[in-house]
Write a protein that holds these residues in place. Structure first.
Motif, PDB file in Angstrom:
ATOM      1  N   GLN A   1     -24.861   5.092  -2.806  1.00  0.00           N
ATOM      2  CA  GLN A   1     -24.967   3.965  -3.748  1.00  0.00           C
ATOM      3  C   GLN A   1     -26.410   3.878  -4.230  1.00  0.00           C
ATOM      4  O   GLN A   1     -27.329   4.176  -3.469  1.00  0.00           O
ATOM      5  CB  GLN A   1     -24.588   2.661  -3.036  1.00  0.00           C
ATOM      6  CG  GLN A   1     -24.611   1.426  -3.912  1.00  0.00           C
ATOM      7  CD  GLN A   1     -24.386   0.141  -3.095  1.00  0.00           C
ATOM      8  OE1 GLN A   1     -25.328  -0.501  -2.651  1.00  0.00           O
ATOM      9  NE2 GLN A   1     -23.118  -0.215  -2.893  1.00  0.00           N
TER      10      GLN A   1
ATOM     11  N   ARG B   1     -29.017   1.277  -6.872  1.00  0.00           N
ATOM     12  CA  ARG B   1     -29.101   0.094  -7.723  1.00  0.00           C
ATOM     13  C   ARG B   1     -30.551  -0.315  -7.902  1.00  0.00           C
ATOM     14  O   ARG B   1     -31.400  -0.010  -7.073  1.00  0.00           O
ATOM     15  CB  ARG B   1     -28.320  -1.067  -7.074  1.00  0.00           C
ATOM     16  CG  ARG B   1     -28.893  -1.485  -5.737  1.00  0.00           C
ATOM     17  CD  ARG B   1     -27.882  -2.181  -4.860  1.00  0.00           C
ATOM     18  NE  ARG B   1     -27.637  -3.546  -5.269  1.00  0.00           N
ATOM     19  CZ  ARG B   1     -26.815  -4.376  -4.607  1.00  0.00           C
ATOM     20  NH1 ARG B   1     -26.176  -3.978  -3.515  1.00  0.00           N
ATOM     21  NH2 ARG B   1     -26.625  -5.595  -5.025  1.00  0.00           N
TER      22      ARG B   1
ATOM     23  N   THR C   1     -20.042  -3.624   5.191  1.00  0.00           N
ATOM     24  CA  THR C   1     -19.330  -3.572   3.909  1.00  0.00           C
ATOM     25  C   THR C   1     -18.861  -2.149   3.600  1.00  0.00           C
ATOM     26  O   THR C   1     -17.715  -1.936   3.182  1.00  0.00           O
ATOM     27  CB  THR C   1     -20.233  -4.071   2.759  1.00  0.00           C
ATOM     28  OG1 THR C   1     -20.536  -5.455   2.968  1.00  0.00           O
ATOM     29  CG2 THR C   1     -19.557  -3.912   1.403  1.00  0.00           C
TER      30      THR C   1
ATOM     31  N   SER D   1     -18.631 -10.357  -4.758  1.00  0.00           N
ATOM     32  CA  SER D   1     -19.598 -10.156  -3.671  1.00  0.00           C
ATOM     33  C   SER D   1     -20.937  -9.620  -4.158  1.00  0.00           C
ATOM     34  O   SER D   1     -21.952  -9.825  -3.510  1.00  0.00           O
ATOM     35  CB  SER D   1     -19.023  -9.211  -2.613  1.00  0.00           C
ATOM     36  OG  SER D   1     -19.006  -7.879  -3.082  1.00  0.00           O
ATOM     37  N   LEU D   2     -20.939  -8.928  -5.303  1.00  0.00           N
ATOM     38  CA  LEU D   2     -22.212  -8.384  -5.784  1.00  0.00           C
ATOM     39  C   LEU D   2     -23.079  -9.477  -6.407  1.00  0.00           C
ATOM     40  O   LEU D   2     -24.285  -9.313  -6.569  1.00  0.00           O
ATOM     41  CB  LEU D   2     -21.972  -7.242  -6.786  1.00  0.00           C
ATOM     42  CG  LEU D   2     -21.161  -6.068  -6.226  1.00  0.00           C
ATOM     43  CD1 LEU D   2     -20.966  -4.996  -7.278  1.00  0.00           C
ATOM     44  CD2 LEU D   2     -21.803  -5.461  -4.986  1.00  0.00           C
TER      45      LEU D   2
ATOM     46  N   GLN E   1     -22.520 -12.585  -1.819  1.00  0.00           N
ATOM     47  CA  GLN E   1     -21.656 -12.053  -0.760  1.00  0.00           C
ATOM     48  C   GLN E   1     -21.169 -13.178   0.143  1.00  0.00           C
ATOM     49  O   GLN E   1     -21.950 -14.022   0.581  1.00  0.00           O
ATOM     50  CB  GLN E   1     -22.439 -11.024   0.064  1.00  0.00           C
ATOM     51  CG  GLN E   1     -21.580 -10.377   1.141  1.00  0.00           C
ATOM     52  CD  GLN E   1     -22.294  -9.259   1.887  1.00  0.00           C
ATOM     53  OE1 GLN E   1     -23.411  -8.891   1.551  1.00  0.00           O
ATOM     54  NE2 GLN E   1     -21.635  -8.725   2.902  1.00  0.00           N
TER      55      GLN E   1
ATOM     56  N   ARG F   1     -13.232   0.951  -3.717  1.00  0.00           N
ATOM     57  CA  ARG F   1     -14.079   0.370  -4.755  1.00  0.00           C
ATOM     58  C   ARG F   1     -14.446   1.460  -5.762  1.00  0.00           C
ATOM     59  O   ARG F   1     -14.377   2.651  -5.466  1.00  0.00           O
ATOM     60  CB  ARG F   1     -15.352  -0.217  -4.129  1.00  0.00           C
ATOM     61  CG  ARG F   1     -15.065  -1.367  -3.177  1.00  0.00           C
ATOM     62  CD  ARG F   1     -16.293  -2.234  -2.936  1.00  0.00           C
ATOM     63  NE  ARG F   1     -17.406  -1.548  -2.278  1.00  0.00           N
ATOM     64  CZ  ARG F   1     -18.575  -2.133  -2.002  1.00  0.00           C
ATOM     65  NH1 ARG F   1     -18.798  -3.388  -2.357  1.00  0.00           N
ATOM     66  NH2 ARG F   1     -19.530  -1.462  -1.378  1.00  0.00           N
TER      67      ARG F   1
ATOM     68  N   ILE G   1     -20.113   1.924  -7.282  1.00  0.00           N
ATOM     69  CA  ILE G   1     -20.629   1.254  -6.076  1.00  0.00           C
ATOM     70  C   ILE G   1     -20.564   2.175  -4.873  1.00  0.00           C
ATOM     71  O   ILE G   1     -21.369   2.064  -3.957  1.00  0.00           O
ATOM     72  CB  ILE G   1     -19.794   0.006  -5.665  1.00  0.00           C
ATOM     73  CG1 ILE G   1     -19.330  -0.785  -6.862  1.00  0.00           C
ATOM     74  CG2 ILE G   1     -20.579  -0.852  -4.696  1.00  0.00           C
ATOM     75  CD1 ILE G   1     -18.500  -1.991  -6.461  1.00  0.00           C
TER      76      ILE G   1
HETATM   77  O1  6CS Z   1     -21.483  -4.241  -1.611  1.00  0.00           O
HETATM   78  C1  6CS Z   1     -22.364  -3.469  -1.263  1.00  0.00           C
HETATM   79  O2  6CS Z   1     -22.161  -2.267  -1.128  1.00  0.00           O
HETATM   80  C2  6CS Z   1     -23.734  -4.009  -0.966  1.00  0.00           C
HETATM   81  N1  6CS Z   1     -23.928  -5.260  -1.594  1.00  0.00           N
HETATM   82  C3  6CS Z   1     -23.962  -6.418  -0.983  1.00  0.00           C
HETATM   83  C4  6CS Z   1     -24.212  -7.681  -1.711  1.00  0.00           C
HETATM   84  N2  6CS Z   1     -23.767  -6.484   0.336  1.00  0.00           N
HETATM   85  C5  6CS Z   1     -23.385  -5.335   1.093  1.00  0.00           C
HETATM   86  C6  6CS Z   1     -23.964  -4.103   0.517  1.00  0.00           C
HETATM   87  O3  6CS Z   1     -25.350  -4.138   0.720  1.00  0.00           O
END
Ligand code: 6CS
Ligand code: FE
Length: 300
Positions: free
Chosen positions: A129, A131, A151, A205-206, A209, A283, A287
């Motif tokens: 991932q 970002r 997660t 959640s993004l 969370q 997902r 992500i």
């Molecule tokens: O969803 C994710 O992959 C990442 N984002 C958040 C807000 N929490 C878990 C992980 O770091």
């Protein structure tokens, strides 16, 4: 596949022991590592390591220009990769930059980073991932406490703790502008959280969370193990490497100083994703990289 780290399966939180090494190259090979034995000890003990002045000031300027150009060009874009704050149109994160942006692709492949990450994970790696996180002055919002691994395990099917998160500071980190906070030693425990994961949980959640945020007793217990809470402050251009399961979070930013970073997750090629342990749907690729998982070979 057997679930070594069950979470969000009932309403009772539970603290389990870690079942994986922290450093995946045998410690007898410390002398082959690109970082010192003291740095390896610190990473193994605390679950994170900050290295100051990792990038030159020219590289920092280039990366800063890169993130602001992307922010400007994304302002009016409707894309799932561009995450807004829950109560405003302000950009909170832009995902998948290691693939979509030529410049950040090079950063992800930086040989100096790969040398460290390959050693920590004991294998070749790929990006799980990536970002950019923007936390603007006066208005940037918090990230509540979580273990990334929790997660990625539940929602993405990452089987084992064999990933490392890298945060490149692109603004100076003070104690007060919403910096990363970590609980030293927390990587040795896994907080199995209460709750159940609905499909498309990522859509909320993004921004904020809720699932996978441990209960207060578990968080207090982790901090009371002796580590308290650490805040690696320092200049832009420093990096913080943290183990996939290290408990972390950050507060909002009401100061006049923004706090931005580039965040990339390296996962071992031997820890490829399986079906999400939630039993729900996968997902999207932006992500949690699956099809695009490419072994990184490094750029000097
Ligand atoms: O969803 C994710 O992959 C990442 N984002 C958040 C807000 N929490 C878990 C992980 O770091
Ligand atoms: Fe995180």
């Amino acid at each position: 596949m057997e679930d070594l780290y069950p979470s969000r399966q009932n309403n009772k939180p539970e603290i389990l022991k870690r079942k994986d090494p922290v450093i995946h190259t045998d410690r007898s090979k410390d002398n082959q590592a690109p970082i010192s034995k003291e740095q390896l000890d610190s990473y193994e003990r605390n679950g994170f390591l900050q290295i100051e002045n990792f990038f030159s000031s020219q590289e920092v300027t280039d990366m800063q220009n890169g993130i602001f150009e992307l922010q400007d060009s994304s302002r009016d874009v409707t894309s799932e990769k561009v995450i807004r704050e829950p109560q405003s149109e302000e950009i909170r994160s832009i995902f998948h930059v290691h693939n979509d942006d030529n410049y950040f692709q090079k950063v992800a492949n930086d040989q100096r980073l790969l040398d460290i990450v390959n050693h920590l994970l004991g294998s070749d790696v790929y990006i799980h991932q990536s970002r950019i996180n923007y936390k603007p002055e006066f208005s940037g919002k918090e990230f509540d406490w979580h273990s990334d691994f929790e997660t990625w395990h539940v929602e993405d099917g990452m089987p084992r703790m064999r990933g490392v998160s890298l945060s490149i500071a692109l603004s100076d980190n003070y104690t007060f502008n919403g910096p990363l906070m970590l609980i030293p030693g927390s990587h040795n425990y896994y907080v199995s959280c209460a709750g159940e994961t609905p499909d498309d949980n990522y859509k909320g959640s993004l921004q904020k969370q809720k699932l996978g945020v441990p209960d207060h007793d578990s968080l207090r217990w982790l901090a009371d193990q002796g580590g308290g809470i650490s805040v690696p402050t320092g200049k832009a251009g420093s990096i913080t490497l943290f183990e996939s399961n290290t408990m972390h979070g950050s507060s909002g930013n009401i100061t006049p100083y923004s706090r931005n970073n580039l965040f990339m997750v390296y996962n071992s090629v031997e820890n490829a994703l399986v079906r999400p342990y939630s039993g729900g749907k996968e997902r999207p690729e932006f992500i949690a990289v699956r099809e695009g998982a490419a072994t990184l070979s490094g750029i000097r």
